[in-house]
Design an enzyme around this catalytic site. Structure first.
Site, mmCIF file in Angstrom:
data_model
loop_
_atom_site.group_PDB
_atom_site.id
_atom_site.type_symbol
_atom_site.label_atom_id
_atom_site.label_comp_id
_atom_site.label_asym_id
_atom_site.label_seq_id
_atom_site.Cartn_x
_atom_site.Cartn_y
_atom_site.Cartn_z
ATOM 1 C CB SER A 173 -0.898 0.013 1.248
ATOM 2 O OG SER A 173 -1.540 1.252 1.414
ATOM 3 C CE1 TYR A 230 -3.950 -2.074 5.257
ATOM 4 C CE2 TYR A 230 -2.956 0.074 4.868
ATOM 5 C CZ TYR A 230 -3.586 -1.059 4.391
ATOM 6 O OH TYR A 230 -3.844 -1.197 3.046
#
Length: 208
Positions: A141, A154
């Site tokens: 990401s 995350y």
């Protein structure tokens, strides 16, 4: 006995295949002539997403962070299709929580799903991938390099994926190619609530 659909067709194992990026990747591969083993959690409507490709796809439900389930997914792929040419390590989970409220269980759940699962997949699949001169694609990401508040678990998991991809590429090459894709915002079920929160926060702090 193995039931091989078409030995000349490449085969991919895709995790997180019931929704979002994983479903789109799986459907694209199927449309391009691949066979796909779709892997996701129970109660994600996984089977329904692949009913139109009954002859060239199969599904397995389970937790990608579980070592035995991952090993079984690779075995089932080989039993069903007779080969493995690609692994797409897409499964992931997102948690936005202030660090003062982030428990160790919260942290471990995100790290296990987003990072440890990719290690387990690479380890379980490396032998058949060497045989096919195949590839591993990890999905990280932009959060790995551009974090947001309250996304420690995350962001750490996605940063770890970048480093893991580098290491796997060196360790498994040249027999297996390993690459990472780092998407920005994608309109998945997981991302929508987070995106709405971010958009609201930016609009409140930006002078127009």
């Amino acid at each position: 006995a193995r039931s091989v659909t078409k030995p000349n067709r490449p085969v991919a194992l895709v995790t997180g295949a019931a929704n979002g990026i994983g479903r789109a990747i799986s459907h694209h591969l199927l449309d391009a002539g691949w066979c796909v083993m779709a892997f996701d959690l129970p109660k994600t409507r996984l089977i329904q997403q692949f009913r139109g490709w009954a002859r060239s796809s199969a599904t397995i439900e389970g937790d990608v962070a579980d070592e035995h389930t991952v090993r079984d997914a690779v075995r089932q792929t080989l039993d069903r299709f007779g080969r493995l040419d690609a692994v797409v390590a897409n499964a992931g989970t997102f948690l936005r929580r202030p660090i003062r409220r982030l428990s160790l269980d919260d942290w471990n759940r995100v790290i296990d799903t987003n990072l440890t699962a990719t290690f387990l997949l690479a380890r379980a699949a490396q032998r058949p991938l060497r045989s096919s001169k195949g590839s591993i694609v990890t999905i990280a990401s932009t959060r790995a390099l551009m974090s947001e508040p309250n996304t420690e678990s995350y962001s750490a998991s996605k940063g770890g994926l970048l480093a893991l991809t580098h290491a796997l590429a060196v360790s498994l090459g040249p027999d297996i190619r390993v690459n990472c894709v780092s998407p920005g915002w994608i309109a998945t079920l997981t991302a929508r609530s987070s995106a709405a929160s971010t958009t609201s926060r930016i609009s409140r702090s930006t002078v127009l």
